[in-house]
Design a protein around this motif. Structure first.
Motif, PDB file in Angstrom:
ATOM      1  N   TRP A 143    -108.904  -3.672  27.732  1.00 44.56           N
ATOM      2  CA  TRP A 143    -110.309  -3.850  28.660  1.00 44.56           C
ATOM      3  C   TRP A 143    -110.639  -2.495  27.504  1.00 44.56           C
ATOM      4  N   GLN A 144    -111.667  -2.752  26.268  1.00 43.88           N
ATOM      5  CA  GLN A 144    -112.418  -1.574  25.705  1.00 43.88           C
ATOM      6  C   GLN A 144    -113.234  -1.631  25.676  1.00 43.88           C
ATOM      7  N   PRO A 145    -114.450  -1.662  26.092  1.00 43.77           N
ATOM      8  CA  PRO A 145    -116.161  -2.063  26.102  1.00 43.77           C
ATOM      9  C   PRO A 145    -116.261  -0.868  25.437  1.00 43.77           C
ATOM     10  N   LEU A 146    -117.884  -1.697  24.523  1.00 42.01           N
ATOM     11  CA  LEU A 146    -118.441  -0.594  24.244  1.00 42.01           C
ATOM     12  C   LEU A 146    -119.674  -0.046  25.114  1.00 42.01           C
ATOM     13  N   VAL A 147    -119.682   1.284  25.646  1.00 42.53           N
ATOM     14  CA  VAL A 147    -121.047   1.249  26.152  1.00 42.53           C
ATOM     15  C   VAL A 147    -122.021   1.591  25.856  1.00 42.53           C
ATOM     16  N   TYR A 148    -122.911   0.544  25.848  1.00 43.81           N
ATOM     17  CA  TYR A 148    -124.435   0.128  24.778  1.00 43.81           C
ATOM     18  C   TYR A 148    -125.635   0.648  25.799  1.00 43.81           C
TER      19      TYR A 148
ATOM     20  N   SER B 184    -122.037   7.348  15.436  1.00 47.77           N
ATOM     21  CA  SER B 184    -122.077   8.577  15.976  1.00 47.77           C
ATOM     22  C   SER B 184    -121.289   8.044  17.202  1.00 47.77           C
ATOM     23  N   LEU B 185    -121.858   6.963  18.374  1.00 43.55           N
ATOM     24  CA  LEU B 185    -121.201   6.176  19.841  1.00 43.55           C
ATOM     25  C   LEU B 185    -119.563   6.279  18.986  1.00 43.55           C
ATOM     26  N   LEU B 186    -119.640   5.779  18.266  1.00 44.68           N
ATOM     27  CA  LEU B 186    -118.368   5.176  17.625  1.00 44.68           C
ATOM     28  C   LEU B 186    -116.570   6.552  17.742  1.00 44.68           C
ATOM     29  N   ASP B 187    -117.733   7.502  16.864  1.00 42.94           N
ATOM     30  CA  ASP B 187    -117.042   8.760  16.953  1.00 42.94           C
ATOM     31  C   ASP B 187    -116.380   9.530  18.244  1.00 42.94           C
ATOM     32  N   ALA B 188    -117.087   9.309  19.369  1.00 40.30           N
ATOM     33  CA  ALA B 188    -117.138   9.889  19.929  1.00 40.30           C
ATOM     34  C   ALA B 188    -116.418   9.578  21.416  1.00 40.30           C
ATOM     35  N   GLU B 189    -116.546   7.910  20.560  1.00 39.25           N
ATOM     36  CA  GLU B 189    -114.956   6.972  21.367  1.00 39.25           C
ATOM     37  C   GLU B 189    -114.251   7.201  20.531  1.00 39.25           C
ATOM     38  N   GLY B 190    -113.897   7.745  19.402  1.00 39.52           N
ATOM     39  CA  GLY B 190    -112.752   8.051  18.571  1.00 39.52           C
ATOM     40  C   GLY B 190    -112.154   6.299  18.392  1.00 39.52           C
ATOM     41  N   ARG B 191    -113.514   5.811  17.616  1.00 37.54           N
ATOM     42  CA  ARG B 191    -113.170   4.290  17.207  1.00 37.54           C
ATOM     43  C   ARG B 191    -113.574   3.858  16.193  1.00 37.54           C
ATOM     44  N   ASP B 192    -113.140   2.876  14.618  1.00 41.89           N
ATOM     45  CA  ASP B 192    -113.521   2.933  13.974  1.00 41.89           C
ATOM     46  C   ASP B 192    -114.283   1.514  13.702  1.00 41.89           C
ATOM     47  N   GLY B 193    -115.565   1.967  13.364  1.00 43.25           N
ATOM     48  CA  GLY B 193    -116.710   0.898  12.835  1.00 43.25           C
ATOM     49  C   GLY B 193    -116.996   0.450  11.553  1.00 43.25           C
TER      50      GLY B 193
ATOM     51  N   VAL C  75    -116.411  -3.528  15.522  1.00 42.32           N
ATOM     52  CA  VAL C  75    -115.522  -2.313  15.856  1.00 42.32           C
ATOM     53  C   VAL C  75    -114.203  -2.056  15.869  1.00 42.32           C
ATOM     54  N   ASP C  76    -113.559  -1.207  15.062  1.00 41.19           N
ATOM     55  CA  ASP C  76    -111.378  -1.469  14.946  1.00 41.19           C
ATOM     56  C   ASP C  76    -111.738  -2.921  14.466  1.00 41.19           C
ATOM     57  N   GLY C  77    -112.199  -3.341  13.771  1.00 36.70           N
ATOM     58  CA  GLY C  77    -112.161  -4.869  13.045  1.00 36.70           C
ATOM     59  C   GLY C  77    -112.324  -5.949  13.418  1.00 36.70           C
ATOM     60  N   GLU C  78    -113.204  -6.054  14.432  1.00 34.80           N
ATOM     61  CA  GLU C  78    -113.496  -7.010  15.196  1.00 34.80           C
ATOM     62  C   GLU C  78    -115.108  -7.331  15.517  1.00 34.80           C
TER      63      GLU C  78
END
Length: 264
Positions: A76-81, A99-108, A144-147
């Motif tokens: 469960w790795q939801p993106l906070v919208y 910026s949002l992805l960088d804050a969560e350490g995710r690739d988009g 996000v993360d290829g999805e």
């Protein structure tokens, strides 16, 4: 589960038992569920009953299949919208999604397509357009993360943005809201409507959802207005329920003193 329970167990009871193991942490995110032959022996049922139990688990978003590998507990790795973030002051040339992805350490990544077309009736009504009036549409799909994680489609009156950077294929570094402001229509207020429903076939395809066991989606329709109260932009966001948390922040207005300023 006791021996007596196993004698009358059905697919729903097996799904409930496996879910309890997931909720308790006995089965952790990324763990593979036991193979069907092991589960049939454990619960004393047929392979078809196990298959139905797994379908029930998939319908909750707790597990997913990997082709040729098995069924795994989903992480469960939801993106906070945060819809309200649209009107916060932003630094120029900063991509908010990045910026949002960088804050969560995710690739988009994102894909953006442009169209000019006749709007459907709900969009036409929200933008208060005349019959036959065209809109410009920015169709964005965010990954996000290829999805594929969510889509947001923004509509404005075509005559308003004709020849402007709003019509650019791909990202606009300073943001399309800034482009609208430069055109004399700064977005200062929005009406957000949130609906929950099952996805349609086009949404299943665009977001790579499980067509056999789709989960509900949240549809966020935001109608943004300029300082004169004119509706300028309608944005329709589609957020799969297993990938997002929608967060709103509310601020209580400060009481005013008789002089017009905030009271101490």
């Amino acid at each position: 589960m006791t021996a007596q329970d196993r004698r009358r167990v059905g697919a729903q009871q097996i799904a409930d038992d496996l879910r309890a193991q997931i909720d308790s942490g006995q089965l952790k995110p990324g763990d593979r569920l036991p193979p069907t032959r092991e589960l049939t022996a454990r619960y004393g049922v047929t392979g078809e009953t196990i298959r139905q139990a797994i379908i029930k688990l998939k319908s909750t978003g707790l597990v997913r299949s990997r082709q040729g590998s098995g069924v795994y507990v989903r992480a469960w790795q939801p993106l906070v919208y945060r819809p309200q973030a649209e009107f916060r002051k932003k630094l120029p040339h900063v991509d908010v999604f990045r910026s949002l992805l960088d804050a969560e350490g995710r690739d988009g990544s994102q894909t953006i397509e442009m169209q000019t077309l006749l709007p459907d009736e709900p969009v036409r009504r929200r933008l208060q357009l005349a019959d036959g009036e065209l809109v410009a549409l920015r169709r964005r799909t965010s990954y996000v993360d290829g999805e594929p994680f969510y889509t947001d489609d923004s509509y404005v009156r075509a005559s308003l943005v004709k020849g402007s950077e709003w019509m650019t294929e791909g990202s606009v570094a300073r943001g399309t809201n800034q482009v609208l402001a430069e055109l004399g229509h700064e977005l200062v207020e929005a009406l957000d409507e949130i609906y929950t429903r099952m996805p349609g076939p086009r949404e299943v395809e665009r977001l790579g959802l499980d067509a056999k066991n789709p989960l509900p989606i949240a549809e966020l329709i935001s109608t943004a207005h300029d300082p004169d109260g004119q509706p300028i932009q309608v944005t329709i966001n589609i957020l799969p329920s297993d990938r997002h948390v929608i967060v709103y922040e509310r601020t209580r207005p400060m009481p005013q003193d008789p002089s017009g300023g905030p009271s101490a």
